[in-house]
Design a protein around this motif. Structure first.
Motif, short mmCIF file in Angstrom:
data_model
loop_
_atom_site.label_atom_id
_atom_site.label_comp_id
_atom_site.label_asym_id
_atom_site.label_seq_id
_atom_site.Cartn_x
_atom_site.Cartn_y
_atom_site.Cartn_z
N GLU A 133 0.84 -1.20 0.00
CA GLU A 133 0.00 0.00 0.00
C GLU A 133 0.88 1.25 0.00
N HIS A 134 0.68 2.11 -0.99
CA HIS A 134 1.49 3.31 -1.13
C HIS A 134 1.32 4.27 0.05
N THR A 135 0.09 4.41 0.52
CA THR A 135 -0.16 5.33 1.64
C THR A 135 0.56 4.87 2.90
N ARG A 136 0.62 3.57 3.11
CA ARG A 136 1.37 3.05 4.27
C ARG A 136 2.84 3.39 4.14
N PHE A 137 3.37 3.26 2.93
CA PHE A 137 4.78 3.57 2.69
C PHE A 137 5.08 5.02 3.07
N LEU A 138 4.23 5.94 2.63
CA LEU A 138 4.43 7.35 2.95
C LEU A 138 4.31 7.60 4.45
N THR A 139 3.37 6.91 5.09
CA THR A 139 3.21 7.04 6.55
C THR A 139 4.46 6.58 7.28
N SER A 177 10.31 0.52 -6.30
CA SER A 177 10.48 0.07 -7.68
C SER A 177 10.33 1.19 -8.70
N ASN A 178 9.90 2.38 -8.25
CA ASN A 178 9.66 3.45 -9.22
C ASN A 178 10.26 4.77 -8.75
N SER A 179 10.43 5.67 -9.68
CA SER A 179 11.09 6.96 -9.41
C SER A 179 10.28 7.83 -8.47
N GLU A 180 8.94 7.72 -8.51
CA GLU A 180 8.10 8.53 -7.64
C GLU A 180 8.34 8.19 -6.18
N ASP A 181 8.40 6.88 -5.86
CA ASP A 181 8.68 6.48 -4.48
C ASP A 181 10.08 6.90 -4.05
N LEU A 182 11.02 6.80 -4.99
CA LEU A 182 12.39 7.19 -4.67
C LEU A 182 12.47 8.68 -4.33
N LYS A 183 11.71 9.50 -5.05
CA LYS A 183 11.69 10.94 -4.76
C LYS A 183 11.20 11.20 -3.34
N GLU A 184 10.20 10.42 -2.91
CA GLU A 184 9.69 10.58 -1.54
C GLU A 184 10.77 10.21 -0.52
N VAL A 227 19.64 2.61 1.56
CA VAL A 227 20.09 1.61 0.61
C VAL A 227 18.84 0.89 0.10
N LEU A 228 18.69 0.79 -1.21
CA LEU A 228 17.61 0.00 -1.79
C LEU A 228 18.03 -1.46 -1.81
N VAL A 229 17.09 -2.34 -1.48
CA VAL A 229 17.38 -3.77 -1.40
C VAL A 229 16.41 -4.54 -2.29
N ASN A 230 16.94 -5.36 -3.18
CA ASN A 230 16.17 -6.25 -4.04
C ASN A 230 15.46 -5.53 -5.18
N ARG A 231 14.76 -4.43 -4.89
CA ARG A 231 14.03 -3.69 -5.92
C ARG A 231 14.64 -2.30 -6.13
N LYS A 232 14.52 -1.79 -7.35
CA LYS A 232 15.02 -0.45 -7.64
C LYS A 232 14.30 0.12 -8.87
N PRO A 233 14.25 1.44 -8.99
CA PRO A 233 13.63 2.06 -10.17
C PRO A 233 14.51 1.85 -11.41
N PRO A 234 13.93 2.02 -12.59
CA PRO A 234 14.71 1.89 -13.83
C PRO A 234 15.87 2.89 -13.85
N SER A 235 17.01 2.44 -14.33
CA SER A 235 18.21 3.28 -14.51
C SER A 235 18.82 3.76 -13.20
#
Length: 335
Positions: free
Chosen positions: A100-106, A125-132, A141-149
């Motif tokens: 859940e994205h809202t949980r992540f932001l919380t 997994s995406n740039s929007e979450d990384l910006k947050e 440190v990102l683990v297992n998943r990461k945004p493109p590039s």
């Protein structure tokens, strides 16, 4: 509740000497240190963690955020993180987003409020979450998943190779018509594993039939539902199914079994990740092992290096290598 003043009075030393022993901020003779520690134990003194963190500008705490704590992929990874953190006198705060994205932001907001020293993120997994994440200003440190590039702080596995290994094994055993049951295309690891399937098919001179490729998510329910879709859609069934995760493979095996199709006699099945239930499933699952404990261990060591270097950020990617684990869900196909 005992205070540092109580300790100083009973040990007959200056308050500054007690502070130096507790905070290890200045030299105190071994004899005096021993005496003060004895008084600390007698009075059952507990230091004020908040006050100490303000003074040190560090809480000795790291945050861990995972996407689904019920997924068997994560426990070994989290243990690796926790083992290294505890060994280095760090505490951990573990948060589960349940996709859940809202949980992540919380939870990101919580980590800032708790003034953690850094983050281990197994859900981005995406740039929007990384910006947050980067808005927080925390080391991560990102683990297992990461945004493109993404090319900075990351520890994960060679995901395309996991599917290549699976397809190569099936091809070597004589299977030619191989289906692929994918994960969520919005998730980086699912995209990478799907790409590896096509690479493996091409390397072995096999044609990937679009009718035998199904997107889904990393769940047994997804595998089961896609078996039903396949049986309703396809006239010629595959000889083997390559699944994006072991949970997907579990659903595949159950779906085939409920439809009267035997594994591996009628259709072989390969998983991906070698979770803790795979060896003892109704048909022991051939799969690809991911060193998830090492992933957790190395990512925590990496983060602690960044924390100890204060303002310096280390940009580095660590990619671990998967390996085949062969069990009963596929066998050497007779010509």
């Amino acid at each position: 509740m005992a205070t540092m003043k109580d300790i100083a009075k009973k040990a007959n030393v200056a308050l500054s000497t007690v502070s130096a022993v507790i905070n290890q901020s200045a030299y105190v003779s071994p004899e005096l240190t021993k005496r003060i520690k004895q008084v600390i134990e007698e009075l059952n003194y507990k230091p004020n963690a908040v006050a100490r963190s303000l003074k040190k500008k560090s809480t000795n705490t790291i945050g861990i955020i995972v996407t689904d704590i019920l997924n068997p992929y994560y426990p070994a990874m989290i243990k690796g993180m926790d083992d290294i953190a505890i060994h280095n006198n760090f505490n951990v705060i573990l948060c589960n987003t349940s996709n859940e994205h809202t949980r992540f932001l919380t939870y990101l907001e919580l980590m800032v409020e708790k003034q953690v020293d850094g983050l281990l993120l197994a859900n981005v997994s995406n740039s929007e979450d990384l910006k947050e994440v980067e808005k927080t200003g925390l080391k991560y440190v990102l683990v297992n998943r990461k945004p493109p590039s993404y090319d900075k702080n990351f520890v994960g596995i060679n995901n395309p190779l996991t599917s290549e290994l699976a397809v190569n094994h099936l091809a070597e055993q004589g299977y030619k018509r191989i289906a692929y049951f994918a994960g969520d295309p919005e998730v980086s690891t699912a995209r990478e594993r799907k790409a590896g399937y096509f690479i493996g098919m091409s390397q072995n001179g096999l044609e990937a039939d679009p009718a035998l490729i199904f997107d889904g998510d990393y769940s047994s329910e997804s595998g089961y539902a896609n078996v039903k879709k396949m049986l309703n859609k396809v006239k010629q069934l595959p000889e083997a199914i390559c699944a994006a995760s072991d949970l997907v493979a579990f659903g595949v095996i159950k779906g085939l079994k409920d439809s009267g199709i035997r594994v591996p006699e009628d259709i072989a099945v390969m998983g991906n990740d070698n979770n803790s239930f795979s060896e003892n499933f109704i048909v022991p699952l051939s799969t690809v092992d991911h060193p998830t404990y090492e992933m957790g261990r190395l990512s925590t060591e990496f983060l602690l290096e960044m924390i100890n270097e204060k303002n310096e950020t280390r940009s580095r990617q660590i990619t671990l290598i998967p390996s085949l684990v062969i069990r009963e869900s596929c066998y050497t196909k007779k010509a």
